[in-house]
Design a protein around this motif. Structure first.
Motif, PDB file in Angstrom:
ATOM      1  N   LYS A  58       0.798  -1.227   0.000  1.00  0.00           N
ATOM      2  CA  LYS A  58       0.000   0.000   0.000  1.00  0.00           C
ATOM      3  C   LYS A  58       0.832   1.279   0.000  1.00  0.00           C
ATOM      4  CE  LYS A  58      -0.604  -0.179   5.044  1.00  0.00           C
ATOM      5  NZ  LYS A  58      -1.582  -0.141   6.157  1.00  0.00           N
ATOM      6  N   TYR A  59       2.154   1.138  -0.037  1.00  0.00           N
ATOM      7  CA  TYR A  59       3.020   2.313  -0.028  1.00  0.00           C
ATOM      8  C   TYR A  59       3.765   2.429  -1.354  1.00  0.00           C
ATOM      9  CZ  TYR A  59       2.295   1.596   4.977  1.00  0.00           C
ATOM     10  OH  TYR A  59       1.723   1.401   6.216  1.00  0.00           O
ATOM     11  N   ARG A  60       4.105   3.664  -1.706  1.00  0.00           N
ATOM     12  CA  ARG A  60       4.893   3.888  -2.910  1.00  0.00           C
ATOM     13  C   ARG A  60       5.573   5.233  -2.824  1.00  0.00           C
ATOM     14  NH1 ARG A  60       2.187   4.354  -8.830  1.00  0.00           N
ATOM     15  NH2 ARG A  60       1.801   6.479  -8.080  1.00  0.00           N
ATOM     16  N   CYS A  61       6.872   5.251  -3.085  1.00  0.00           N
ATOM     17  CA  CYS A  61       7.575   6.525  -3.180  1.00  0.00           C
ATOM     18  C   CYS A  61       7.697   6.878  -4.661  1.00  0.00           C
ATOM     19  CB  CYS A  61       8.943   6.472  -2.503  1.00  0.00           C
ATOM     20  SG  CYS A  61      10.162   5.427  -3.305  1.00  0.00           S
ATOM     21  N   ASP A  62       7.712   8.169  -4.937  1.00  0.00           N
ATOM     22  CA  ASP A  62       7.731   8.609  -6.330  1.00  0.00           C
ATOM     23  C   ASP A  62       9.070   8.345  -7.001  1.00  0.00           C
ATOM     24  OD1 ASP A  62       5.075   9.609  -6.484  1.00  0.00           O
ATOM     25  OD2 ASP A  62       5.684  11.359  -5.329  1.00  0.00           O
ATOM     26  N   PHE A  63      10.163   8.572  -6.275  1.00  0.00           N
ATOM     27  CA  PHE A  63      11.502   8.378  -6.838  1.00  0.00           C
ATOM     28  C   PHE A  63      12.445   7.875  -5.751  1.00  0.00           C
ATOM     29  CE2 PHE A  63       9.499  11.774  -9.289  1.00  0.00           C
ATOM     30  CZ  PHE A  63       9.651  11.305 -10.590  1.00  0.00           C
ATOM     31  N   ALA A  64      13.471   7.164  -6.194  1.00  0.00           N
ATOM     32  CA  ALA A  64      14.492   6.679  -5.254  1.00  0.00           C
ATOM     33  C   ALA A  64      15.817   6.553  -5.990  1.00  0.00           C
ATOM     34  CB  ALA A  64      14.085   5.334  -4.663  1.00  0.00           C
ATOM     35  N   PRO A  73      25.605   2.194   1.878  1.00  0.00           N
ATOM     36  CA  PRO A  73      24.595   2.655   0.925  1.00  0.00           C
ATOM     37  C   PRO A  73      23.477   3.450   1.586  1.00  0.00           C
ATOM     38  CG  PRO A  73      24.366   0.292   1.324  1.00  0.00           C
ATOM     39  CD  PRO A  73      25.618   0.720   2.010  1.00  0.00           C
ATOM     40  N   GLU A  74      23.332   4.684   1.153  1.00  0.00           N
ATOM     41  CA  GLU A  74      22.241   5.544   1.601  1.00  0.00           C
ATOM     42  C   GLU A  74      21.232   5.637   0.456  1.00  0.00           C
ATOM     43  OE1 GLU A  74      22.098   9.838   3.648  1.00  0.00           O
ATOM     44  OE2 GLU A  74      22.653   9.939   1.530  1.00  0.00           O
ATOM     45  N   TRP A  75      20.007   5.229   0.727  1.00  0.00           N
ATOM     46  CA  TRP A  75      18.959   5.299  -0.286  1.00  0.00           C
ATOM     47  C   TRP A  75      18.080   6.513  -0.029  1.00  0.00           C
ATOM     48  CZ3 TRP A  75      18.462   2.374  -4.641  1.00  0.00           C
ATOM     49  CH2 TRP A  75      19.282   1.251  -4.734  1.00  0.00           C
ATOM     50  N   VAL A  76      17.907   7.313  -1.056  1.00  0.00           N
ATOM     51  CA  VAL A  76      17.101   8.522  -0.969  1.00  0.00           C
ATOM     52  C   VAL A  76      15.710   8.205  -1.512  1.00  0.00           C
ATOM     53  CG1 VAL A  76      16.901  10.940  -1.651  1.00  0.00           C
ATOM     54  CG2 VAL A  76      19.167   9.911  -1.339  1.00  0.00           C
ATOM     55  N   LEU A  77      14.688   8.438  -0.695  1.00  0.00           N
ATOM     56  CA  LEU A  77      13.303   8.210  -1.097  1.00  0.00           C
ATOM     57  C   LEU A  77      12.596   9.558  -1.157  1.00  0.00           C
ATOM     58  CD1 LEU A  77      12.299   5.075   1.033  1.00  0.00           C
ATOM     59  CD2 LEU A  77      13.604   5.198  -1.092  1.00  0.00           C
ATOM     60  N   VAL A  78      11.924   9.828  -2.283  1.00  0.00           N
ATOM     61  CA  VAL A  78      11.376  11.149  -2.539  1.00  0.00           C
ATOM     62  C   VAL A  78       9.871  11.085  -2.784  1.00  0.00           C
ATOM     63  CG1 VAL A  78      11.478  13.192  -4.014  1.00  0.00           C
ATOM     64  CG2 VAL A  78      13.570  11.879  -3.561  1.00  0.00           C
ATOM     65  N   GLU A  79       9.155  11.976  -2.134  1.00  0.00           N
ATOM     66  CA  GLU A  79       7.721  12.157  -2.358  1.00  0.00           C
ATOM     67  C   GLU A  79       7.500  13.533  -2.978  1.00  0.00           C
ATOM     68  OE1 GLU A  79       3.488  11.626  -2.164  1.00  0.00           O
ATOM     69  OE2 GLU A  79       5.198  10.245  -2.180  1.00  0.00           O
ATOM     70  N   ILE A  80       6.770  13.560  -4.098  1.00  0.00           N
ATOM     71  CA  ILE A  80       6.467  14.800  -4.795  1.00  0.00           C
ATOM     72  C   ILE A  80       4.996  15.158  -4.579  1.00  0.00           C
ATOM     73  CG2 ILE A  80       6.432  15.997  -7.024  1.00  0.00           C
ATOM     74  CD1 ILE A  80       9.238  15.219  -6.189  1.00  0.00           C
ATOM     75  N   SER A 127      22.282   1.126   4.461  1.00  0.00           N
ATOM     76  CA  SER A 127      22.921   1.626   5.675  1.00  0.00           C
ATOM     77  C   SER A 127      21.983   2.604   6.380  1.00  0.00           C
ATOM     78  CB  SER A 127      24.239   2.314   5.319  1.00  0.00           C
ATOM     79  OG  SER A 127      24.810   2.909   6.460  1.00  0.00           O
ATOM     80  N   ARG A 128      21.307   3.410   5.576  1.00  0.00           N
ATOM     81  CA  ARG A 128      20.326   4.381   6.097  1.00  0.00           C
ATOM     82  C   ARG A 128      19.485   4.887   4.936  1.00  0.00           C
ATOM     83  NH1 ARG A 128      25.290   6.249   6.222  1.00  0.00           N
ATOM     84  NH2 ARG A 128      25.868   8.024   4.888  1.00  0.00           N
ATOM     85  N   PHE A 129      18.359   5.454   5.286  1.00  0.00           N
ATOM     86  CA  PHE A 129      17.499   6.124   4.316  1.00  0.00           C
ATOM     87  C   PHE A 129      17.595   7.631   4.511  1.00  0.00           C
ATOM     88  CE2 PHE A 129      14.971   2.086   4.434  1.00  0.00           C
ATOM     89  CZ  PHE A 129      15.011   1.806   3.070  1.00  0.00           C
ATOM     90  N   LYS A 130      17.404   8.350   3.424  1.00  0.00           N
ATOM     91  CA  LYS A 130      17.205   9.796   3.468  1.00  0.00           C
ATOM     92  C   LYS A 130      15.847  10.060   2.844  1.00  0.00           C
ATOM     93  CE  LYS A 130      19.113  14.245   1.959  1.00  0.00           C
ATOM     94  NZ  LYS A 130      20.218  14.931   1.223  1.00  0.00           N
ATOM     95  N   TYR A 131      14.989  10.769   3.561  1.00  0.00           N
ATOM     96  CA  TYR A 131      13.630  11.009   3.092  1.00  0.00           C
ATOM     97  C   TYR A 131      13.471  12.479   2.712  1.00  0.00           C
ATOM     98  CZ  TYR A 131      12.825   6.575   5.503  1.00  0.00           C
ATOM     99  OH  TYR A 131      12.889   5.274   5.919  1.00  0.00           O
ATOM    100  N   ILE A 132      12.927  12.726   1.509  1.00  0.00           N
ATOM    101  CA  ILE A 132      12.723  14.089   1.024  1.00  0.00           C
ATOM    102  C   ILE A 132      11.281  14.264   0.570  1.00  0.00           C
ATOM    103  CG2 ILE A 132      13.418  15.839  -0.646  1.00  0.00           C
ATOM    104  CD1 ILE A 132      16.134  14.532  -0.843  1.00  0.00           C
ATOM    105  N   LEU A 133      10.668  15.326   1.033  1.00  0.00           N
ATOM    106  CA  LEU A 133       9.328  15.710   0.603  1.00  0.00           C
ATOM    107  C   LEU A 133       9.448  17.036  -0.145  1.00  0.00           C
ATOM    108  CD1 LEU A 133       6.180  15.632   0.637  1.00  0.00           C
ATOM    109  CD2 LEU A 133       6.291  16.744   2.877  1.00  0.00           C
ATOM    110  N   VAL A 134       8.957  17.061  -1.387  1.00  0.00           N
ATOM    111  CA  VAL A 134       8.984  18.288  -2.190  1.00  0.00           C
ATOM    112  C   VAL A 134       7.549  18.760  -2.365  1.00  0.00           C
ATOM    113  CG1 VAL A 134       9.705  19.367  -4.342  1.00  0.00           C
ATOM    114  CG2 VAL A 134      11.010  17.425  -3.425  1.00  0.00           C
ATOM    115  N   ALA A 135       7.275  19.955  -1.878  1.00  0.00           N
ATOM    116  CA  ALA A 135       5.898  20.458  -1.910  1.00  0.00           C
ATOM    117  C   ALA A 135       5.884  21.964  -1.774  1.00  0.00           C
ATOM    118  CB  ALA A 135       5.077  19.836  -0.776  1.00  0.00           C
ATOM    119  N   GLY A 136       4.941  22.596  -2.458  1.00  0.00           N
ATOM    120  CA  GLY A 136       4.708  24.018  -2.257  1.00  0.00           C
ATOM    121  C   GLY A 136       5.662  24.922  -3.002  1.00  0.00           C
TER     122      GLY A 136
END
Length: 214
Positions: A58-64, A73-80, A127-136
């Motif tokens: 039920k989850y989905r990130c827009d880009f990674a 390894p740091e994985w960047v997960l992005v929500e637009i 190793s870790r995640f980096k989470y980014i939200l782009v909005a506004g």
């Protein structure tokens, strides 16, 4: 000659802003990887980005994408979100739409904390995640109250919030300093999520970390 039609990308980007359309924004982003320039912590020798990564049913990130750092390894997960999303009410409290977007990303954090095996299955090793939200829009983020709110949020919360205008900054780079984008030219478009496993399986950097992080 550029692998992208920068003028066309700019027109499509502006149209997505004018229409406040998340769908239109996502479309132009998927076809123009250089628009992510400001979101990449490292601008050269970058790894490709992948679109629409689903997990947990039920989850989905827009880009990674992967930051192949020396410490793991740091994985960047992005929500637009909508480029002109209304951010704050008159009482300066975050509006429901902004809160919902933040909670959506927090649901990813909870999911991977509760399901560590899924991190390995989807990303090979993390190793870790980096989470980014782009909005506004930058104008809405530019008020004194919004600046203070975002500064505090980004200092205490694992989700980094950026304005949608970072994509317009990338257009400026493409026009004034196109040589800066050479690393993005190797993968001019976002790759399909179905290609993600093949990518990390065949990337030697990941071999060692997959052994360490079993």
């Amino acid at each position: 000659m550029s692998v992208w039609n920068v003028n066309k990308a700019e027109q499509q980007l502006n149209k997505s802003f004018d229409n406040n359309s998340e769908t239109e924004l996502l479309k132009v982003l998927k076809n123009n990887s250089f628009l992510f320039y400001e979101l990449y912590s490292r601008k050269y020798g970058i790894q490709p980005n992948f679109k629409e990564i689903s997990f947990g049913g039920k989850y989905r990130c827009d880009f990674a994408w992967l930051n192949d750092n020396s410490d793991g390894p740091e994985w960047v997960l992005v929500e637009i979100e909508k480029p002109k999303m209304e951010l704050f009410a008159k009482n300066l409290e975050p509006r429901a739409e902004l809160n919902h977007s933040i909670e959506q990303v927090k649901s990813w954090i909870r999911y991977f904390n509760e399901n560590p095996a899924e991190k390995r299955r989807i990303f090979g090793a993390v190793s870790r995640f980096k989470y980014i939200l782009v909005a506004g829009d930058i104008e809405d983020w530019g008020t004194e109250a919004a600046i203070k709110w975002r500064a505090y949020h980004n200092s205490v919360d694992p989700i980094e919030i950026r304005s949608s205008n970072i994509f317009k900054k990338a257009i400026k780079i493409a026009k004034e300093k196109p040589e800066e984008l050479w690393s993005f030219e190797e993968n001019p478009k976002s790759l399909k999520s179905a290609e993600l496993e093949s990518y990390w399986t065949n990337y030697k950097y990941m071999d060692r970390w997959r052994q360490i992080m079993k």
